[in-house]
Design a protein around this motif. Structure first.
Motif, PDB file in Angstrom:
ATOM      1  N   LEU A 150     -39.459 -15.209 -26.843  1.00 24.74           N
ATOM      2  CA  LEU A 150     -38.925 -14.542 -25.650  1.00 24.74           C
ATOM      3  C   LEU A 150     -37.698 -13.711 -25.998  1.00 24.74           C
ATOM      4  O   LEU A 150     -37.546 -12.582 -25.512  1.00 24.74           O
ATOM      5  N   ARG A 151     -36.839 -14.232 -26.860  1.00 22.45           N
ATOM      6  CA  ARG A 151     -35.657 -13.463 -27.270  1.00 22.45           C
ATOM      7  C   ARG A 151     -36.071 -12.186 -27.998  1.00 22.45           C
ATOM      8  O   ARG A 151     -35.457 -11.118 -27.804  1.00 22.45           O
ATOM      9  N   MET A 152     -37.118 -12.269 -28.829  1.00 22.21           N
ATOM     10  CA  MET A 152     -37.613 -11.080 -29.526  1.00 22.21           C
ATOM     11  C   MET A 152     -38.121 -10.039 -28.537  1.00 22.21           C
ATOM     12  O   MET A 152     -37.897  -8.832 -28.702  1.00 22.21           O
ATOM     13  N   LYS A 153     -38.800 -10.491 -27.494  1.00 16.13           N
ATOM     14  CA  LYS A 153     -39.327  -9.565 -26.495  1.00 16.13           C
ATOM     15  C   LYS A 153     -38.196  -8.942 -25.684  1.00 16.13           C
ATOM     16  O   LYS A 153     -38.212  -7.735 -25.398  1.00 16.13           O
ATOM     17  N   GLN A 154     -37.216  -9.735 -25.327  1.00 19.36           N
ATOM     18  CA  GLN A 154     -36.099  -9.223 -24.520  1.00 19.36           C
ATOM     19  C   GLN A 154     -35.229  -8.247 -25.296  1.00 19.36           C
ATOM     20  O   GLN A 154     -34.677  -7.302 -24.724  1.00 19.36           O
ATOM     21  N   SER A 155     -35.134  -8.438 -26.612  1.00 20.55           N
ATOM     22  CA  SER A 155     -34.295  -7.559 -27.440  1.00 20.55           C
ATOM     23  C   SER A 155     -34.995  -6.258 -27.818  1.00 20.55           C
ATOM     24  O   SER A 155     -34.350  -5.323 -28.297  1.00 20.55           O
ATOM     25  N   GLY A 156     -36.316  -6.199 -27.618  1.00 19.21           N
ATOM     26  CA  GLY A 156     -37.078  -5.021 -28.020  1.00 19.21           C
ATOM     27  C   GLY A 156     -37.666  -5.132 -29.409  1.00 19.21           C
ATOM     28  O   GLY A 156     -38.453  -4.276 -29.842  1.00 19.21           O
ATOM     29  N   ARG A 157     -37.308  -6.190 -30.156  1.00 20.18           N
ATOM     30  CA  ARG A 157     -37.804  -6.349 -31.524  1.00 20.18           C
ATOM     31  C   ARG A 157     -39.321  -6.543 -31.554  1.00 20.18           C
ATOM     32  O   ARG A 157     -40.008  -6.004 -32.421  1.00 20.18           O
ATOM     33  N   TYR A 158     -39.846  -7.296 -30.600  1.00 23.97           N
ATOM     34  CA  TYR A 158     -41.289  -7.537 -30.525  1.00 23.97           C
ATOM     35  C   TYR A 158     -42.039  -6.217 -30.389  1.00 23.97           C
ATOM     36  O   TYR A 158     -42.976  -5.947 -31.140  1.00 23.97           O
TER      37      TYR A 158
END
Length: 224
Positions: free
Chosen positions: A206-214
């Motif tokens: 979820l953190r990856m998705k929220q940061s845009g990294r995903y």
């Protein structure tokens, strides 16, 4: 983790094992785990996990049987399956009856979702089965069939890898996916600690998705 070859998402010959490989590796790294991927045919990848020879496996769709044996992560990927066609004869699929007007090619022992599988099983549409995607797209290019169902990014990756630009330009896809489905990594219920590990993994994902990294990593392979 035991995994199958599924380029461009994950593969032993892809940089960093592909975008999904990177996503899984980074999410686990965020919670203090290192990941090593072992590549097998898909059935054997599942078997390795069932026998406890690996810590987990992926990517898999949810089924009642699998959920009885494994804990499932939150979705790692939303798969979009579309109908590919030859641009010289675009199918018009505006009704269920229209589906039955065309011929199809599909992969041996491959499931196309409950709805399409039931139609195929009932012989309401004609599907010619082949052993690989190159054969399937070859039949489409020769107009021997009208439609090839495949995951969208996977289909275009295979076209880029195996066909000329001239032939690639002859292939299009129906914009509306006939199936969207989520795929997950899974860890055995034989180890109760795995429930907590997946909870942490889900939070890292979820953190990856929220940061845009995903999205940044997936953008490397979502090319149409």
């Amino acid at each position: 983790m035991s995994v199958g070859e599924w380029p461009p998402y994950i593969g032993s010959d892809l940089p960093n094992n592909g975008a999904i490989g990177e996503i899984i590796t980074e999410a686990f790294s965020d919670i203090g785990y290192q990941v090593a991927f072992e590549f097998y045919p898909w059935a054997r990848a599942m078997e390795q996990a069932q026998l406890g020879r690996v810590d987990g496996t992926g990517l898999w769709l949810k089924t009642d049987y699998r959920e009885s044996e494994f804990y499932f992560s939150e979705p790692v990927l939303e798969e979009k399956h579309v109908f590919f066609y030859n641009r010289t004869d675009k199918p018009i699929l505006d009704s269920f009856e229209a589906l039955k007007s065309y011929s199809y090619v599909g992969l041996e022992d491959f499931s196309y979702g409950i709805d399409l599988d039931n139609i195929i099983r009932a012989k309401q549409i004609n599907m010619h089965r082949v052993s690989n995607d190159v054969q399937a797209f070859g039949m489409l290019l020769k107009n021997r069939v009208s439609i090839y169902p495949q995951e969208m990014a996977v289909g275009y990756y295979l076209l880029r890898q195996h066909f000329s630009e001239q032939n690639m330009n002859k292939i299009g896809h129906i914009e509306q996916p006939f199936m969207r489905k989520n795929s997950h990594i899974i860890l055995s219920k034989a180890d109760k600690n795995n429930a907590d590990i997946l909870k942490m993994f889900d939070e890292a994902l979820l953190r990856m998705k929220q940061s845009g990294r995903y999205d940044q990593l997936l953008a490397k392979v979502i090319k149409f």
